[in-house]
Design an enzyme around this catalytic site. Sequence first.
Site, short mmCIF file in Angstrom:
data_model
loop_
_atom_site.label_atom_id
_atom_site.label_comp_id
_atom_site.label_asym_id
_atom_site.label_seq_id
_atom_site.Cartn_x
_atom_site.Cartn_y
_atom_site.Cartn_z
N GLU A 37 0.88 -1.17 0.00
CA GLU A 37 0.00 0.00 0.00
C GLU A 37 0.92 1.22 0.00
O GLU A 37 1.81 1.32 0.84
CB GLU A 37 -0.87 -0.02 1.27
CG GLU A 37 -1.86 1.11 1.30
CD GLU A 37 -2.70 1.14 2.57
OE1 GLU A 37 -2.64 0.19 3.37
OE2 GLU A 37 -3.42 2.14 2.74
N ARG A 262 5.23 -12.57 9.93
CA ARG A 262 5.95 -11.36 9.52
C ARG A 262 7.27 -11.25 10.25
O ARG A 262 7.46 -11.80 11.33
CB ARG A 262 5.09 -10.12 9.75
CG ARG A 262 4.73 -9.83 11.20
CD ARG A 262 4.12 -8.43 11.36
NE ARG A 262 3.08 -8.18 10.39
CZ ARG A 262 2.97 -7.04 9.68
NH1 ARG A 262 3.83 -6.07 9.82
NH2 ARG A 262 1.98 -6.88 8.84
N LYS A 272 4.35 0.95 9.45
CA LYS A 272 4.49 2.21 8.72
C LYS A 272 3.85 3.36 9.50
O LYS A 272 4.31 4.49 9.41
CB LYS A 272 3.85 2.08 7.33
CG LYS A 272 4.76 1.33 6.35
CD LYS A 272 4.16 1.29 4.97
CE LYS A 272 3.14 0.18 4.88
NZ LYS A 272 2.61 -0.01 3.53
#
Length: 561
Positions: A37, A262, A272
């Site tokens: 994204e 992850r 982020k």
Amino acid sequence: MTDEQSKPKLNFIQQIIEEDLAANKNDGRVHTRFPPEPNGYLHIGHAKSICLNFGLAAQYKGKCNLRFDDTNPSKEETEYVEAIKKDVAWLGFDWEDRLLFASDYFERFYNHALTLIENGKAFVCDLSLEELRQRRGTLTSPGSESPFRNRDVAENIDLFDRMRRGEFPDGSRTLRAKIDMAAANMNMRDPVMYRVMHATHHRTGDDWCVYPMYDWAHGLEDSIEGITHSICTLEFEDHRPLYDWFLDQLHLHHPQQIEFARLELNYTVMSKRRLLELVQGGHVTGWDDPRMPTISAMRRRGYPPEAIREFCARIGVAKVKGVVDMALLQHCVRDNLNKRAPRVMGVLNPLKVVIENYPENLTEDLDAVNNPEDPSAGTRKVPFSRTLYIERDDFMEDPPRKFFRLSVGKEVRLRYGYFVTCTDAIKNDAGEVTELRCTYDPATRGGDSPDGRKVKGTLHWVSAAHAVNAEVRLYDHLFTLEDPSDLSEGADFKDNINPDSIKVLTGCKLEPSVSEVRPGDTFQFERNGYFCVDSDSTTEHIIFNRTLTLKDAWAKLQKKQ
Ligand code: ATP
Ligand code: MG
């Protein structure tokens, strides 16, 4: 982790792919994607996903798309798109002609939504987002059905069209899938597919007043692109039934979603949202501040892309969560730079040395080895003269017994130069040593003594008259705690920022071979670590970042075990 296995074991994703290939699923195709994204810069966690997706495609002679998942207009910017492209390419991966944007599929998403409406599988709901939340139920109790759930198809189509065209205010209506408000998996309780949002999109401008939710859009994006294996992180495991439901309802090409753990690293944060908070709050100088865990920061700091790929290979992929030691990443960087960074001499905290018996106007060009790990790197000349700089720490007035460097009366070797003996330390009024006086032994040129005399210490040095001035920035972890989210000492992860994470040294002295450097050039300053020319560096004002010191905590740990 060991390097023992001679034949690499397949990870669980490779196993799935090999089974699929054996069964000729997807006609034997392997097609993956990396779907960021564009709402921030990529971090080292993304590097794991990039290496995995592009790596699998390469291994199985398939393809990997770079797809921007740009379905949320409020947080996305073109700056991020450009930064992400640059980072993926720099890591060494090629999306060829497959640079794709989810926003290019908005019309198709819309038409698929109409199909669901027509089939009685989606409806326009007039409840507010707050009311939706209240009616969702809990893990132990079912949610309640929307009073708008049984609207007829024509009304749904009309309202959805008017939502799209902007007739209704933000948050006033949603399009929802009609699944099961009593489903044990809360994601299946008539999830929202679209929300009304009057926002300007970085690519579609003001064309749309409805925007799709991730769960609705993502599977369609994968399907449209013919993805075979849609690899994502574990948080999406509970979303998989919904991913499957949408594609099953629409009878579209159905990729297989596969989840892995992850990457988490100690001493840093990776989301982020938090990284943006650090940037916007001025806690760092930008996304590429060399202390950040972003790819752009690592590039600026001097981490080679090969080292990052090696790190990703060594951590592997698994279903179990775990925090990886930053020392392993740093080990991979050192290992790589050790093989290829040219050695030079650079003095970070200079102390002047005058060699009193060395001729006033003489300069000798001495031979120095460029890289002992790589004979093909050859040698260079380093000027030696009467006035030099050494590291301030390499002199002590009252040395402890095991101090093998310089003090008055002691002899040391100057690397590639001569043996020198300190005769005097000159001080200023404040009692600080400002200059050393030494003598040298002309018979020891090159650093060897013909009479077999031994010295324990070898110091790096730079000739004062020939020195290049530079600013050098030293770094430490950005956070003081291994887990910056541990809030036992504060209220916010930012309370755990390390106040000493950067130290700027001006007036460093480097050997003249370093005068014509360009941003990104990497060296080992002997004994001081690996250094990389900063992106802000100019010929007039040279700036180096210390990539890492030479101390390899990871290698040391491995040896102990
Ligand atoms: P963040 O939580 O850091 O904001 P994200 O998952 O929201 O990251 P995306 O841009 O959606 O960021 O991620 C693009 C891809 O990178 C996704 O497939 C995601 O699963 C993967 N990814 C993100 N963070 C990590 C991580 N720490 N380790 C491995 N893969 C990751
Ligand atoms: Mg995200």
